[in-house]
Scaffold this motif. Structure first.
Motif, PDB file in Angstrom:
ATOM      1  N   VAL A   1      45.756  28.723  39.117  1.00 29.64           N
ATOM      2  CA  VAL A   1      45.624  28.525  37.681  1.00 29.64           C
ATOM      3  C   VAL A   1      47.001  28.219  37.113  1.00 29.64           C
ATOM      4  CG1 VAL A   1      44.867  29.543  35.504  1.00 29.64           C
ATOM      5  CG2 VAL A   1      43.652  30.089  37.632  1.00 29.64           C
ATOM      6  N   THR A   2      47.166  27.015  36.605  1.00 31.92           N
ATOM      7  CA  THR A   2      48.477  26.570  36.122  1.00 31.92           C
ATOM      8  C   THR A   2      48.317  25.894  34.772  1.00 31.92           C
ATOM      9  OG1 THR A   2      50.486  25.361  36.745  1.00 31.92           O
ATOM     10  CG2 THR A   2      48.385  24.323  37.282  1.00 31.92           C
ATOM     11  N   ALA A   3      49.441  25.476  34.165  1.00 33.94           N
ATOM     12  CA  ALA A   3      49.410  24.929  32.805  1.00 33.94           C
ATOM     13  C   ALA A   3      50.637  24.071  32.542  1.00 33.94           C
ATOM     14  CB  ALA A   3      49.343  26.071  31.791  1.00 33.94           C
ATOM     15  N   PRO A   4      50.601  23.253  31.465  1.00 37.16           N
ATOM     16  CA  PRO A   4      51.766  22.433  31.119  1.00 37.16           C
ATOM     17  C   PRO A   4      52.963  23.251  30.655  1.00 37.16           C
ATOM     18  CG  PRO A   4      49.781  21.618  30.037  1.00 37.16           C
ATOM     19  CD  PRO A   4      49.453  22.959  30.597  1.00 37.16           C
ATOM     20  N   GLY A   5      52.715  24.455  30.098  1.00 37.33           N
ATOM     21  CA  GLY A   5      53.826  25.241  29.576  1.00 37.33           C
ATOM     22  C   GLY A   5      53.404  26.660  29.283  1.00 37.33           C
ATOM     23  N   PRO A   6      54.309  27.468  28.713  1.00 40.20           N
ATOM     24  CA  PRO A   6      54.012  28.876  28.435  1.00 40.20           C
ATOM     25  C   PRO A   6      53.023  29.035  27.284  1.00 40.20           C
ATOM     26  CG  PRO A   6      56.158  28.276  27.545  1.00 40.20           C
ATOM     27  CD  PRO A   6      55.691  27.092  28.332  1.00 40.20           C
ATOM     28  N   GLY A   7      52.419  30.226  27.207  1.00 41.62           N
ATOM     29  CA  GLY A   7      51.503  30.520  26.114  1.00 41.62           C
ATOM     30  C   GLY A   7      50.164  29.831  26.224  1.00 41.62           C
ATOM     31  N   SER A   8      49.811  29.402  27.426  1.00 45.54           N
ATOM     32  CA  SER A   8      48.582  28.639  27.616  1.00 45.54           C
ATOM     33  C   SER A   8      47.354  29.528  27.749  1.00 45.54           C
ATOM     34  CB  SER A   8      48.703  27.785  28.876  1.00 45.54           C
ATOM     35  OG  SER A   8      48.954  28.620  29.996  1.00 45.54           O
ATOM     36  N   GLY A   9      47.536  30.746  28.248  1.00 46.66           N
ATOM     37  CA  GLY A   9      46.406  31.632  28.490  1.00 46.66           C
ATOM     38  C   GLY A   9      45.990  31.687  29.940  1.00 46.66           C
ATOM     39  N   LYS A  10      46.939  31.425  30.848  1.00 46.80           N
ATOM     40  CA  LYS A  10      46.612  31.419  32.284  1.00 46.80           C
ATOM     41  C   LYS A  10      46.085  32.785  32.748  1.00 46.80           C
ATOM     42  CE  LYS A  10      50.721  30.227  33.789  1.00 46.80           C
ATOM     43  NZ  LYS A  10      51.497  30.029  32.563  1.00 46.80           N
ATOM     44  N   MET A  11      46.779  33.854  32.344  1.00 43.36           N
ATOM     45  CA  MET A  11      46.364  35.177  32.785  1.00 43.36           C
ATOM     46  C   MET A  11      44.979  35.518  32.256  1.00 43.36           C
ATOM     47  SD  MET A  11      48.156  38.905  32.180  1.00 43.36           S
ATOM     48  CE  MET A  11      49.528  38.609  33.293  1.00 43.36           C
ATOM     49  N   ALA A  12      44.719  35.196  30.988  1.00 43.52           N
ATOM     50  CA  ALA A  12      43.408  35.481  30.403  1.00 43.52           C
ATOM     51  C   ALA A  12      42.305  34.733  31.139  1.00 43.52           C
ATOM     52  CB  ALA A  12      43.403  35.109  28.923  1.00 43.52           C
ATOM     53  N   VAL A  13      42.587  33.509  31.565  1.00 42.37           N
ATOM     54  CA  VAL A  13      41.600  32.735  32.325  1.00 42.37           C
ATOM     55  C   VAL A  13      41.306  33.421  33.656  1.00 42.37           C
ATOM     56  CG1 VAL A  13      41.237  30.571  33.602  1.00 42.37           C
ATOM     57  CG2 VAL A  13      42.051  30.510  31.235  1.00 42.37           C
ATOM     58  N   CYS A  14      42.366  33.862  34.328  1.00 41.36           N
ATOM     59  CA  CYS A  14      42.187  34.566  35.610  1.00 41.36           C
ATOM     60  C   CYS A  14      41.346  35.823  35.431  1.00 41.36           C
ATOM     61  CB  CYS A  14      43.540  34.945  36.212  1.00 41.36           C
ATOM     62  SG  CYS A  14      44.518  33.550  36.809  1.00 41.36           S
ATOM     63  N   LEU A  15      41.668  36.635  34.419  1.00 39.41           N
ATOM     64  CA  LEU A  15      40.956  37.884  34.201  1.00 39.41           C
ATOM     65  C   LEU A  15      39.510  37.630  33.777  1.00 39.41           C
ATOM     66  CD1 LEU A  15      43.744  39.921  32.369  1.00 39.41           C
ATOM     67  CD2 LEU A  15      43.040  40.097  34.760  1.00 39.41           C
ATOM     68  N   SER A  16      39.325  36.594  32.963  1.00 36.23           N
ATOM     69  CA  SER A  16      37.966  36.233  32.568  1.00 36.23           C
ATOM     70  C   SER A  16      37.128  35.874  33.782  1.00 36.23           C
ATOM     71  CB  SER A  16      37.998  35.058  31.580  1.00 36.23           C
ATOM     72  OG  SER A  16      36.681  34.651  31.238  1.00 36.23           O
ATOM     73  N   GLN A  17      37.743  35.158  34.721  1.00 39.41           N
ATOM     74  CA  GLN A  17      37.018  34.771  35.929  1.00 39.41           C
ATOM     75  C   GLN A  17      36.705  35.979  36.817  1.00 39.41           C
ATOM     76  OE1 GLN A  17      35.483  31.792  35.270  1.00 39.41           O
ATOM     77  NE2 GLN A  17      35.725  31.476  37.485  1.00 39.41           N
ATOM     78  N   LEU A  18      37.630  36.953  36.867  1.00 38.44           N
ATOM     79  CA  LEU A  18      37.340  38.166  37.625  1.00 38.44           C
ATOM     80  C   LEU A  18      36.095  38.853  37.065  1.00 38.44           C
ATOM     81  CD1 LEU A  18      40.788  39.898  38.295  1.00 38.44           C
ATOM     82  CD2 LEU A  18      39.590  38.214  39.670  1.00 38.44           C
ATOM     83  N   TYR A  19      36.015  38.930  35.748  1.00 41.37           N
ATOM     84  CA  TYR A  19      34.844  39.523  35.101  1.00 41.37           C
ATOM     85  C   TYR A  19      33.590  38.709  35.413  1.00 41.37           C
ATOM     86  CZ  TYR A  19      31.587  40.740  31.363  1.00 41.37           C
ATOM     87  OH  TYR A  19      30.463  41.108  30.657  1.00 41.37           O
ATOM     88  N   GLN A  20      33.702  37.388  35.242  1.00 40.80           N
ATOM     89  CA  GLN A  20      32.548  36.513  35.460  1.00 40.80           C
ATOM     90  C   GLN A  20      32.110  36.530  36.919  1.00 40.80           C
ATOM     91  OE1 GLN A  20      30.887  34.598  33.223  1.00 40.80           O
ATOM     92  NE2 GLN A  20      32.232  34.106  31.512  1.00 40.80           N
ATOM     93  N   GLU A  21      33.060  36.520  37.844  1.00 41.84           N
ATOM     94  CA  GLU A  21      32.716  36.564  39.270  1.00 41.84           C
ATOM     95  C   GLU A  21      32.005  37.878  39.599  1.00 41.84           C
ATOM     96  OE1 GLU A  21      32.804  34.036  41.027  1.00 41.84           O
ATOM     97  OE2 GLU A  21      34.729  33.022  41.190  1.00 41.84           O
ATOM     98  N   HIS A  22      32.483  38.965  38.995  1.00 41.37           N
ATOM     99  CA  HIS A  22      31.865  40.278  39.229  1.00 41.37           C
ATOM    100  C   HIS A  22      30.415  40.267  38.750  1.00 41.37           C
ATOM    101  CE1 HIS A  22      31.811  44.567  39.972  1.00 41.37           C
ATOM    102  NE2 HIS A  22      31.381  44.792  38.737  1.00 41.37           N
ATOM    103  N   VAL A  23      30.188  39.662  37.600  1.00 44.63           N
ATOM    104  CA  VAL A  23      28.824  39.542  37.066  1.00 44.63           C
ATOM    105  C   VAL A  23      27.935  38.738  38.016  1.00 44.63           C
ATOM    106  CG1 VAL A  23      27.435  38.526  35.200  1.00 44.63           C
ATOM    107  CG2 VAL A  23      29.520  39.818  34.656  1.00 44.63           C
ATOM    108  N   HIS A  24      28.552  37.712  38.665  1.00 42.93           N
ATOM    109  CA  HIS A  24      27.807  36.854  39.592  1.00 42.93           C
ATOM    110  C   HIS A  24      27.771  37.424  41.009  1.00 42.93           C
ATOM    111  CE1 HIS A  24      28.293  33.922  36.329  1.00 42.93           C
ATOM    112  NE2 HIS A  24      27.324  33.218  36.901  1.00 42.93           N
ATOM    113  N   GLY A  25      28.287  38.645  41.174  1.00 44.47           N
ATOM    114  CA  GLY A  25      28.232  39.297  42.478  1.00 44.47           C
ATOM    115  C   GLY A  25      29.249  38.811  43.478  1.00 44.47           C
TER     116      GLY A  25
END
Length: 494
Positions: free
Chosen positions: A174-198
């Motif tokens: 997960v990467t971005a053009p610059g800082p403040g993009s929300g990379k960490m939030a995207v990663c954490l959101s996916q952890l939650y979503q993946e957990h929901v999907h088993g």
């Protein structure tokens, strides 16, 4: 030859193997937040001599069969047409550049994520543009009180509202053009979503700096603070790592401050946290690949001085702040250095005093210093460049590389047809003229062959240069600094 302080091949091997280990730690699926510049990390190459600017992307190429790229861009940056300072292009255009660059290395780009989406018309139009190019786009939304309101975040009304990013590889970068993009939030959101999907998935962070297993006040870590002075990043001892393991490691304030929240999120999603400290989350192996600390320290100190001069110039141009200059001065004090430890500074100033006009100096790889002065034909930096090439080629200073009959038509073109008021040739014009002369002059051809030997050289100008000159030196790999003064007293400077 540049002195080497960093083993790049060892780094490529060790880093890729460590990431593979982290993938297996989480059962075969890892979201890796990738910070910093992937293709052109010139800061790392300056402070870690031997580190290649494209090392990160080369390392990822070794994992390309397992890797998938997700590019994140903040919707607010699209709406504001935010510009990447080093490239001069907007963040939304840089996403396209990044996709092309990843693909050129054989890496698979799975999707683009628009973070903090709030129905902005410009962002919706950008999504349509990406989709028309065959790029899969997902939307992630703002969450009130993020990141402190963990119960809301880890719920259907928080991360559950985001689009689920469909991925197919074991390593999702997960990467971005610059800082403040929300990379960490995207990663954490996916952890939650993946957990929901088993699906069991993990998270790790890859940032080159600060280097966690170097001392807090090591020049390399101080140089990172100097490079991010405008972001208010501060290196600090990781208190969680010290408490958990009794070992001193270095992290930076934002990761330390957010760790309790991340820990709570991990506990909420998985029932337990896989990490005891921010340092645990990282996968950076750069500190293990330093082979000569003395060389690395010297290079990092030069970088701190360069950043100080950059801050002074930005302040003079009206795009910097005094507090950034103050911070750079403080970092120089911590490193125990002054501008006198940059030899080209005093050499350029002495030449200016002798000639009564702007001057420039460059230090070659073998330590020799070459200067240039302002003349009716050439600007100081153009003259310095020619003098440096003659020195490298072993030619006498009296050798005339560019005949007046070639310079004069260029000057006429600039003044009579292009609306310029300064007849002196800039560095780009000098190089073009030298290239023309090289067709019939062996000395000019010999000098052209020396251009490659300018990479990594240090240079200083007693006046602020034009953007054209700055870009030429950057492309040549010359580390340039300038005094924070303009050549003229005009109010408007191009």
């Amino acid at each position: 030859m540049t002195k080497i302080g960093f083993d790049n091949e060892k780094y490529l091997s060790m880093q890729s193997e460590h990431i593979k280990e982290r993938i297996h730690q989480f059962g075969g699926k890892l979201y890796l937040e990738f910070g910093g510049k992937l293709f052109d990390d010139y800061h790392a190459s300056r402070v870690l001599p031997g580190f290649q600017p494209d090392s990160k992307i080369r390392m990822l190429s070794q994992l390309k069969d397992d890797a998938e790229i997700v590019i994140v861009i903040n919707s607010g940056d699209i709406e504001k047409n935010k510009i990447r300072g080093d490239l001069g292009i907007t963040y939304d255009m840089d996403v396209l550049r990044l996709i092309d660059a990843f693909r050129s290395y054989g890496l698979y780009v799975g999707s683009v994520v628009l973070t903090r989406f709030d129905g902005q018309d410009s962002v919706t139009a950008y999504q349509r543009k990406l989709e028309s190019l065959g790029i899969t786009v997902y939307r992630h939304y703002s969450i009130p009180s993020y990141p402190s309101n963990v119960p809301l975040i880890i719920s259907e009304e928080g991360f559950g509202k985001n689009d689920y990013i469909k991925t197919s590889r074991s390593l999702v970068v997960v990467t971005a053009p610059g800082p403040g993009s929300g990379k960490m939030a995207v990663c954490l959101s996916q952890l939650y979503q993946e957990h929901v999907h088993g699906v069991n998935a993990g998270y790790a962070k890859y940032e080159t700096f600060p280097i966690w297993n170097l001392p807090l006040q090591h020049p390399v870590n101080l140089a990172y603070e100097a490079a991010t002075a405008d972001l208010n990043d501060i290196n600090m001892i990781d208190p969680y790592h010290l408490e958990a393991y009794g070992k001193t490691t270095v992290n930076y304030n934002r990761d330390v401050e957010v760790f309790p929240v991340l820990n709570a999120m991990f506990n909420k999603i998985y029932g337990r946290s896989p990490y005891k400290s921010p340092t645990d989350m990282g996968v950076n192996m750069a500190g293990n690949c330093i082979v000569d600390d003395e060389i690395v320290c010297a290079a990092a100190k030069q970088e701190i001085i360069r950043r100080y001069y950059d801050a002074l110039v930005d302040l003079r141009k009206g795009r910097g702040r005094q507090e950034i200059v103050d911070k750079e001065e403080l970092l120089m004090e911590k490193a125990g250095i002054t501008t006198s430890e940059r030899p080209v500074v005093s050499a350029a100033k002495q030449k200016a005093e002798l000639t009564g006009g702007p001057a420039a100096a460059i230090m070659l790889q073998d330590g020799r210093i070459v200067t240039g002065k302002t003349s009716p034909l050439l600007g100081a930096c153009a003259a310095m460049l020619l003098n440096a090439l003659k020195t490298l080629a072993g030619l006498d200073d009296s050798v005339n590389l560019i005949a007046p009959e070639i310079i004069e038509p260029i000057q006429h073109l600039k003044l009579a047809h292009l609306g310029n008021h300064n007849p002196r040739l800039h560095t780009d014009e000098v190089l073009i003229a030298l290239t023309i002369c090289a067709n019939s002059d062996s000395n000019a051809e010999l000098c052209m062959q020396q251009l490659v030997n300018l990479t990594g050289c240090e240079a200083h100008s007693t006046v602020i240069l034009s953007s054209v000159d700055e870009k030429i030196f950057k492309k040549l790999g010359v580390n340039l600094t300038c005094e924070p003064v303009y050549q003229s007293k005009k109010l408007y400077h191009r």
